[in-house]
Scaffold this motif. Structure first.
Motif, PDB file in Angstrom:
ATOM      1  N   LEU A  22       8.742  39.419 -33.959  1.00  0.00           N
ATOM      2  CA  LEU A  22       8.724  39.431 -32.754  1.00  0.00           C
ATOM      3  C   LEU A  22       8.188  38.049 -32.023  1.00  0.00           C
ATOM      4  N   ASN A  23       8.001  36.917 -32.296  1.00  0.00           N
ATOM      5  CA  ASN A  23       7.527  36.459 -32.108  1.00  0.00           C
ATOM      6  C   ASN A  23       8.551  35.177 -32.434  1.00  0.00           C
ATOM      7  N   ALA A  24       9.219  35.090 -33.349  1.00  0.00           N
ATOM      8  CA  ALA A  24      10.438  34.307 -33.554  1.00  0.00           C
ATOM      9  C   ALA A  24      11.903  34.836 -32.548  1.00  0.00           C
ATOM     10  N   TYR A  25      11.527  36.336 -32.970  1.00  0.00           N
ATOM     11  CA  TYR A  25      12.922  36.755 -31.628  1.00  0.00           C
ATOM     12  C   TYR A  25      12.499  36.382 -30.392  1.00  0.00           C
ATOM     13  N   TYR A  26      11.329  36.597 -29.688  1.00  0.00           N
ATOM     14  CA  TYR A  26      10.758  36.078 -28.488  1.00  0.00           C
ATOM     15  C   TYR A  26      11.588  34.337 -28.646  1.00  0.00           C
ATOM     16  N   GLU A  27      10.745  33.541 -29.081  1.00  0.00           N
ATOM     17  CA  GLU A  27      11.571  32.211 -29.227  1.00  0.00           C
ATOM     18  C   GLU A  27      12.668  32.158 -29.027  1.00  0.00           C
ATOM     19  N   SER A  28      13.883  32.610 -29.856  1.00  0.00           N
ATOM     20  CA  SER A  28      15.734  32.359 -30.162  1.00  0.00           C
ATOM     21  C   SER A  28      15.522  32.803 -28.905  1.00  0.00           C
ATOM     22  N   THR A  29      15.006  34.307 -28.507  1.00  0.00           N
ATOM     23  CA  THR A  29      15.548  35.011 -27.265  1.00  0.00           C
ATOM     24  C   THR A  29      15.371  34.344 -25.477  1.00  0.00           C
ATOM     25  N   ALA A  30      14.395  34.213 -25.282  1.00  0.00           N
ATOM     26  CA  ALA A  30      13.988  33.862 -24.022  1.00  0.00           C
ATOM     27  C   ALA A  30      14.554  32.075 -23.269  1.00  0.00           C
ATOM     28  N   PRO A  31      14.771  31.334 -24.292  1.00  0.00           N
ATOM     29  CA  PRO A  31      14.999  29.706 -23.332  1.00  0.00           C
ATOM     30  C   PRO A  31      16.289  30.602 -23.014  1.00  0.00           C
ATOM     31  N   VAL A  32      17.051  31.013 -23.853  1.00  0.00           N
ATOM     32  CA  VAL A  32      19.036  31.455 -22.995  1.00  0.00           C
ATOM     33  C   VAL A  32      18.554  32.170 -21.841  1.00  0.00           C
ATOM     34  N   LEU A  33      17.400  33.045 -21.606  1.00  0.00           N
ATOM     35  CA  LEU A  33      17.307  33.245 -19.885  1.00  0.00           C
ATOM     36  C   LEU A  33      16.436  32.401 -19.701  1.00  0.00           C
ATOM     37  N   GLY A  34      15.705  31.890 -19.322  1.00  0.00           N
ATOM     38  CA  GLY A  34      13.987  31.031 -19.017  1.00  0.00           C
ATOM     39  C   GLY A  34      15.612  29.096 -18.484  1.00  0.00           C
ATOM     40  N   SER A  35      17.213  29.047 -19.452  1.00  0.00           N
ATOM     41  CA  SER A  35      17.801  28.507 -18.556  1.00  0.00           C
ATOM     42  C   SER A  35      18.108  28.903 -17.579  1.00  0.00           C
ATOM     43  N   ARG A  36      19.014  30.959 -17.853  1.00  0.00           N
ATOM     44  CA  ARG A  36      19.574  30.843 -16.828  1.00  0.00           C
ATOM     45  C   ARG A  36      19.038  30.975 -15.764  1.00  0.00           C
ATOM     46  N   ALA A  37      17.547  31.785 -15.134  1.00  0.00           N
ATOM     47  CA  ALA A  37      16.573  31.272 -13.933  1.00  0.00           C
ATOM     48  C   ALA A  37      16.857  30.117 -13.574  1.00  0.00           C
ATOM     49  N   LEU A  38      16.132  29.510 -14.809  1.00  0.00           N
ATOM     50  CA  LEU A  38      15.960  28.229 -14.251  1.00  0.00           C
ATOM     51  C   LEU A  38      17.612  27.324 -13.222  1.00  0.00           C
ATOM     52  N   ASP A  39      18.224  27.429 -13.753  1.00  0.00           N
ATOM     53  CA  ASP A  39      19.901  27.484 -13.051  1.00  0.00           C
ATOM     54  C   ASP A  39      20.011  28.083 -11.788  1.00  0.00           C
ATOM     55  N   ARG A  40      19.696  29.291 -11.868  1.00  0.00           N
ATOM     56  CA  ARG A  40      20.275  29.968 -10.122  1.00  0.00           C
ATOM     57  C   ARG A  40      18.312  28.809  -9.288  1.00  0.00           C
TER      58      ARG A  40
END
Length: 109
Positions: free
Chosen positions: A72-90
């Protein structure tokens, strides 16, 4: 330091609380829970918590139930940066600033 912008990003897959309960209830992992624990989960997911939907970073939340804590932690580490980047861009676009202009990024999951 000043707050210049807020933004969020959530996974595309959305499930109602009832959907999550049905997925959980039908899983093999639910069978390993004590009746009291399963009842508590039912109360949380079907009760009046104010939460109506859950966004999940997979189209198949049942697969998350079968993962170990490490997976679960590895899955989170692979998906969270994509969402974080999207939020940061906005957030940067809303504030009309560049990434180099910020001092801090605050994240909540």
């Amino acid at each position: 330091m000043y707050l210049h912008s807020l933004a969020h990003a959530v996974p595309a897959a959305v499930f109602s609380q009832a959907d999550v309960w049905e997925i959980l209830r039908g899983s093999s992992q639910a069978q390993s829970l004590k009746p009291r624990s399963l009842g508590l989960l039912e109360k949380i997911l079907l009760g009046q918590s104010g939460i109506h939907t859950r966004h999940v970073a997979t189209g198949d939340p049942a697969k998350l139930l079968a993962m170990t804590a490490g997976e679960l932690n590895a899955y989170y580490e692979s998906t969270a940066p994509v969402l974080g980047s999207r939020a940061l861009d906005r957030a940067l676009a809303r504030a009309n600033i560049k990434a180099g202009d910020i001092d801090a990024l605050i994240v909540a999951t």
